[in-house]
Design a protein around this motif. Structure first.
Motif, PDB file in Angstrom:
ATOM      1  N   LEU A  64       4.341  25.725 -37.814  1.00  0.00           N
ATOM      2  CA  LEU A  64       3.701  24.484 -38.252  1.00  0.00           C
ATOM      3  C   LEU A  64       3.010  24.679 -39.596  1.00  0.00           C
ATOM      4  O   LEU A  64       3.081  23.816 -40.481  1.00  0.00           O
ATOM      5  N   GLU A  65       2.346  25.815 -39.760  1.00  0.00           N
ATOM      6  CA  GLU A  65       1.659  26.090 -41.020  1.00  0.00           C
ATOM      7  C   GLU A  65       2.659  26.174 -42.167  1.00  0.00           C
ATOM      8  O   GLU A  65       2.436  25.622 -43.246  1.00  0.00           O
ATOM      9  N   GLU A  66       3.779  26.858 -41.944  1.00  0.00           N
ATOM     10  CA  GLU A  66       4.808  26.969 -42.978  1.00  0.00           C
ATOM     11  C   GLU A  66       5.389  25.592 -43.318  1.00  0.00           C
ATOM     12  O   GLU A  66       5.627  25.281 -44.491  1.00  0.00           O
ATOM     13  N   PHE A  67       5.617  24.796 -42.302  1.00  0.00           N
ATOM     14  CA  PHE A  67       6.170  23.455 -42.483  1.00  0.00           C
ATOM     15  C   PHE A  67       5.246  22.588 -43.332  1.00  0.00           C
ATOM     16  O   PHE A  67       5.677  21.933 -44.293  1.00  0.00           O
ATOM     17  N   LEU A  68       3.958  22.613 -43.006  1.00  0.00           N
ATOM     18  CA  LEU A  68       2.989  21.794 -43.731  1.00  0.00           C
ATOM     19  C   LEU A  68       2.762  22.306 -45.152  1.00  0.00           C
ATOM     20  O   LEU A  68       2.629  21.513 -46.096  1.00  0.00           O
ATOM     21  N   LYS A  69       2.712  23.614 -45.309  1.00  0.00           N
ATOM     22  CA  LYS A  69       2.519  24.181 -46.643  1.00  0.00           C
ATOM     23  C   LYS A  69       3.654  23.773 -47.572  1.00  0.00           C
ATOM     24  O   LYS A  69       3.439  23.488 -48.755  1.00  0.00           O
ATOM     25  N   ASN A  70       4.850  23.752 -47.049  1.00  0.00           N
ATOM     26  CA  ASN A  70       6.004  23.366 -47.853  1.00  0.00           C
ATOM     27  C   ASN A  70       5.898  21.913 -48.318  1.00  0.00           C
ATOM     28  O   ASN A  70       6.194  21.588 -49.477  1.00  0.00           O
ATOM     29  N   ILE A  71       5.425  21.041 -47.421  1.00  0.00           N
ATOM     30  CA  ILE A  71       5.304  19.619 -47.772  1.00  0.00           C
ATOM     31  C   ILE A  71       4.168  19.380 -48.766  1.00  0.00           C
ATOM     32  O   ILE A  71       4.357  18.720 -49.787  1.00  0.00           O
ATOM     33  N   VAL A  72       2.971  19.915 -48.474  1.00  0.00           N
ATOM     34  CA  VAL A  72       1.817  19.629 -49.332  1.00  0.00           C
ATOM     35  C   VAL A  72       1.947  20.268 -50.704  1.00  0.00           C
ATOM     36  O   VAL A  72       1.297  19.842 -51.661  1.00  0.00           O
ATOM     37  N   SER A  73       2.803  21.292 -50.818  1.00  0.00           N
ATOM     38  CA  SER A  73       2.982  21.941 -52.122  1.00  0.00           C
ATOM     39  C   SER A  73       3.559  20.974 -53.157  1.00  0.00           C
ATOM     40  O   SER A  73       3.393  21.158 -54.361  1.00  0.00           O
ATOM     41  N   TYR A  74       4.256  19.922 -52.690  1.00  0.00           N
ATOM     42  CA  TYR A  74       4.809  18.920 -53.600  1.00  0.00           C
ATOM     43  C   TYR A  74       3.716  18.016 -54.170  1.00  0.00           C
ATOM     44  O   TYR A  74       3.912  17.344 -55.175  1.00  0.00           O
ATOM     45  N   PHE A  75       2.558  17.992 -53.482  1.00  0.00           N
ATOM     46  CA  PHE A  75       1.431  17.188 -53.953  1.00  0.00           C
ATOM     47  C   PHE A  75       0.496  18.021 -54.833  1.00  0.00           C
ATOM     48  O   PHE A  75       0.059  17.580 -55.886  1.00  0.00           O
ATOM     49  N   ASP A  76       0.192  19.227 -54.336  1.00  0.00           N
ATOM     50  CA  ASP A  76      -0.734  20.108 -55.062  1.00  0.00           C
ATOM     51  C   ASP A  76      -0.544  21.519 -54.506  1.00  0.00           C
ATOM     52  O   ASP A  76      -0.757  21.758 -53.316  1.00  0.00           O
ATOM     53  N   SER A  77      -0.158  22.435 -55.359  1.00  0.00           N
ATOM     54  CA  SER A  77       0.124  23.805 -54.909  1.00  0.00           C
ATOM     55  C   SER A  77      -1.125  24.549 -54.466  1.00  0.00           C
ATOM     56  O   SER A  77      -1.037  25.604 -53.814  1.00  0.00           O
ATOM     57  N   ASP A  78      -2.308  24.023 -54.785  1.00  0.00           N
ATOM     58  CA  ASP A  78      -3.558  24.695 -54.427  1.00  0.00           C
ATOM     59  C   ASP A  78      -4.135  24.216 -53.091  1.00  0.00           C
ATOM     60  O   ASP A  78      -5.190  24.690 -52.660  1.00  0.00           O
ATOM     61  N   VAL A  83      -3.945  26.364 -39.337  1.00  0.00           N
ATOM     62  CA  VAL A  83      -3.503  25.806 -38.056  1.00  0.00           C
ATOM     63  C   VAL A  83      -4.025  26.647 -36.909  1.00  0.00           C
ATOM     64  O   VAL A  83      -4.043  27.881 -36.985  1.00  0.00           O
ATOM     65  N   PHE A  84      -4.477  25.988 -35.864  1.00  0.00           N
ATOM     66  CA  PHE A  84      -4.838  26.691 -34.636  1.00  0.00           C
ATOM     67  C   PHE A  84      -4.549  25.766 -33.461  1.00  0.00           C
ATOM     68  O   PHE A  84      -4.393  24.555 -33.617  1.00  0.00           O
ATOM     69  N   SER A  85      -4.448  26.353 -32.278  1.00  0.00           N
ATOM     70  CA  SER A  85      -4.157  25.553 -31.086  1.00  0.00           C
ATOM     71  C   SER A  85      -5.304  25.652 -30.100  1.00  0.00           C
ATOM     72  O   SER A  85      -5.809  26.744 -29.823  1.00  0.00           O
ATOM     73  N   LYS A  86      -5.732  24.513 -29.592  1.00  0.00           N
ATOM     74  CA  LYS A  86      -6.774  24.479 -28.562  1.00  0.00           C
ATOM     75  C   LYS A  86      -6.194  24.826 -27.199  1.00  0.00           C
ATOM     76  O   LYS A  86      -6.874  25.369 -26.336  1.00  0.00           O
ATOM     77  N   ASN A  87      -4.932  24.457 -26.999  1.00  0.00           N
ATOM     78  CA  ASN A  87      -4.197  24.782 -25.787  1.00  0.00           C
ATOM     79  C   ASN A  87      -2.714  24.649 -26.135  1.00  0.00           C
ATOM     80  O   ASN A  87      -2.370  24.206 -27.230  1.00  0.00           O
ATOM     81  N   PRO A  88      -1.801  25.045 -25.238  1.00  0.00           N
ATOM     82  CA  PRO A  88      -0.371  25.018 -25.571  1.00  0.00           C
ATOM     83  C   PRO A  88       0.165  23.645 -25.936  1.00  0.00           C
ATOM     84  O   PRO A  88       1.242  23.543 -26.527  1.00  0.00           O
ATOM     85  N   ARG A  89      -0.562  22.576 -25.618  1.00  0.00           N
ATOM     86  CA  ARG A  89      -0.069  21.224 -25.884  1.00  0.00           C
ATOM     87  C   ARG A  89      -0.765  20.540 -27.062  1.00  0.00           C
ATOM     88  O   ARG A  89      -0.404  19.423 -27.412  1.00  0.00           O
ATOM     89  N   LEU A  90      -1.765  21.194 -27.650  1.00  0.00           N
ATOM     90  CA  LEU A  90      -2.517  20.566 -28.737  1.00  0.00           C
ATOM     91  C   LEU A  90      -2.708  21.532 -29.897  1.00  0.00           C
ATOM     92  O   LEU A  90      -3.335  22.579 -29.748  1.00  0.00           O
ATOM     93  N   PHE A  91      -2.160  21.153 -31.061  1.00  0.00           N
ATOM     94  CA  PHE A  91      -2.283  21.968 -32.262  1.00  0.00           C
ATOM     95  C   PHE A  91      -3.046  21.179 -33.327  1.00  0.00           C
ATOM     96  O   PHE A  91      -2.749  20.007 -33.584  1.00  0.00           O
ATOM     97  N   ILE A  92      -4.022  21.847 -33.924  1.00  0.00           N
ATOM     98  CA  ILE A  92      -4.866  21.227 -34.947  1.00  0.00           C
ATOM     99  C   ILE A  92      -4.546  21.860 -36.296  1.00  0.00           C
ATOM    100  O   ILE A  92      -4.531  23.086 -36.430  1.00  0.00           O
ATOM    101  N   ALA A  93      -4.278  21.020 -37.287  1.00  0.00           N
ATOM    102  CA  ALA A  93      -4.033  21.510 -38.645  1.00  0.00           C
ATOM    103  C   ALA A  93      -5.089  20.924 -39.571  1.00  0.00           C
ATOM    104  O   ALA A  93      -5.440  19.752 -39.460  1.00  0.00           O
ATOM    105  N   ARG A  94      -5.574  21.732 -40.470  1.00  0.00           N
ATOM    106  CA  ARG A  94      -6.571  21.266 -41.441  1.00  0.00           C
ATOM    107  C   ARG A  94      -6.059  21.556 -42.835  1.00  0.00           C
ATOM    108  O   ARG A  94      -5.605  22.672 -43.124  1.00  0.00           O
ATOM    109  N   ILE A  95      -6.135  20.553 -43.704  1.00  0.00           N
ATOM    110  CA  ILE A  95      -5.732  20.746 -45.092  1.00  0.00           C
ATOM    111  C   ILE A  95      -6.925  20.455 -45.988  1.00  0.00           C
ATOM    112  O   ILE A  95      -7.663  19.503 -45.772  1.00  0.00           O
ATOM    113  N   ASP A  96      -7.125  21.309 -46.978  1.00  0.00           N
ATOM    114  CA  ASP A  96      -8.263  21.182 -47.893  1.00  0.00           C
ATOM    115  C   ASP A  96      -7.814  21.436 -49.323  1.00  0.00           C
ATOM    116  O   ASP A  96      -6.936  22.264 -49.574  1.00  0.00           O
TER     117      ASP A  96
END
Length: 223
Positions: A64-78, A83-96
């Motif tokens: 998931l982290e690789e997937f998101l990094k690839n997408i957001v790099s088109y907006f701003d490479s910096d 990404v972390f998971s609270k449980n096997p069914r819930l993944f939280i991603a934060r972009i800054d």
């Protein structure tokens, strides 16, 4: 997480092929040898090895982290992604980063779209339903406060005599917040209408609550 049962000439071969095909690291899965297999006697009665492999959450976090990094790099490479998971069914991603405003978009539509495709991506890798939540800076916390004010204004209108209030279309997580905030107002009830992405919340006066209040008033006045 996801479990696979794989057969091969040997346990070593099974694991080597699995790692190559899945592009997975050794610390991202666990395995249980069901059958070590056997080369038999001069090729006769040979038996394949059978291995049960469990893919761990670390694999999904990395993908998931690789997937998101690839997408957001088109907006701003910096822009930073974590990404972390609270449980096997819930993944939280934060972009800054400085360029997250472009990703959030007007009324959070860009962020909602990114979350939607990220959820589809991760669910294609899993055999259980996974929810992905993406936050950009403090957007979700600010949005939560705004939704709280929207709810309070709607309840105030209903308290003043309006029978029904329709809110603007919202994402699913925002509609859940609306329903949650309304739990402390017993004289109203809410439900969602419409089809995504135009689904919205309807808030109405609770009829049976008015009847209960009337009966209580009559009982009190008759005392």
């Amino acid at each position: 997480m996801k479990k696979l049962t794989i057969t091969g000439k040997s346990v070593e071969e099974v694991l080597a092929i699995f790692e190559e095909e899945m592009k997975i690291n050794k610390n991202e899965y666990e395995y249980l040898v069901i059958d070590k297999g056997s080369s038999g006697f001069f090729g006769f009665l040979a038996r394949d090895a059978v291995v049960e492999i469990t893919i761990k959450k670390e694999f999904y976090e990395r993908k998931l982290e690789e997937f998101l990094k690839n997408i957001v790099s088109y907006f701003d490479s910096d822009i930073k992604v974590s990404v972390f998971s609270k449980n096997p069914r819930l993944f939280i991603a934060r972009i800054d980063g400085e360029g997250i405003g472009k990703i959030i978009g007007k009324h959070g539509k860009g962020l909602g779209a990114l979350q939607h495709i990220a959820t589809i991506f991760l669910n294609r890798l899993s055999d259980i339903k996974i929810t992905v939540i993406i936050d950009a800076g403090d957007y979700r916390e600010k949005r939560k406060e705004l939704i709280k004010k929207i709810v309070e204004n709607a309840v105030e209108k209903i308290t003043s005599g309006v029978e029904r209030v329709e809110l603007d279309p919202m994402f699913s997580f925002e509609r859940r917040l609306v329903h949650e905030f309304l739990k402390k107002f017993p004289h109203v009830h809410s439900y969602s209408e419409g089809v995504e992405p135009y689904r919205y919340v309807v808030i109405e006066r609770r009829r049976n609550h008015d009847n209960i209040q009337t009966r209580k008033s009559r009982t009190y006045n008759n005392r």
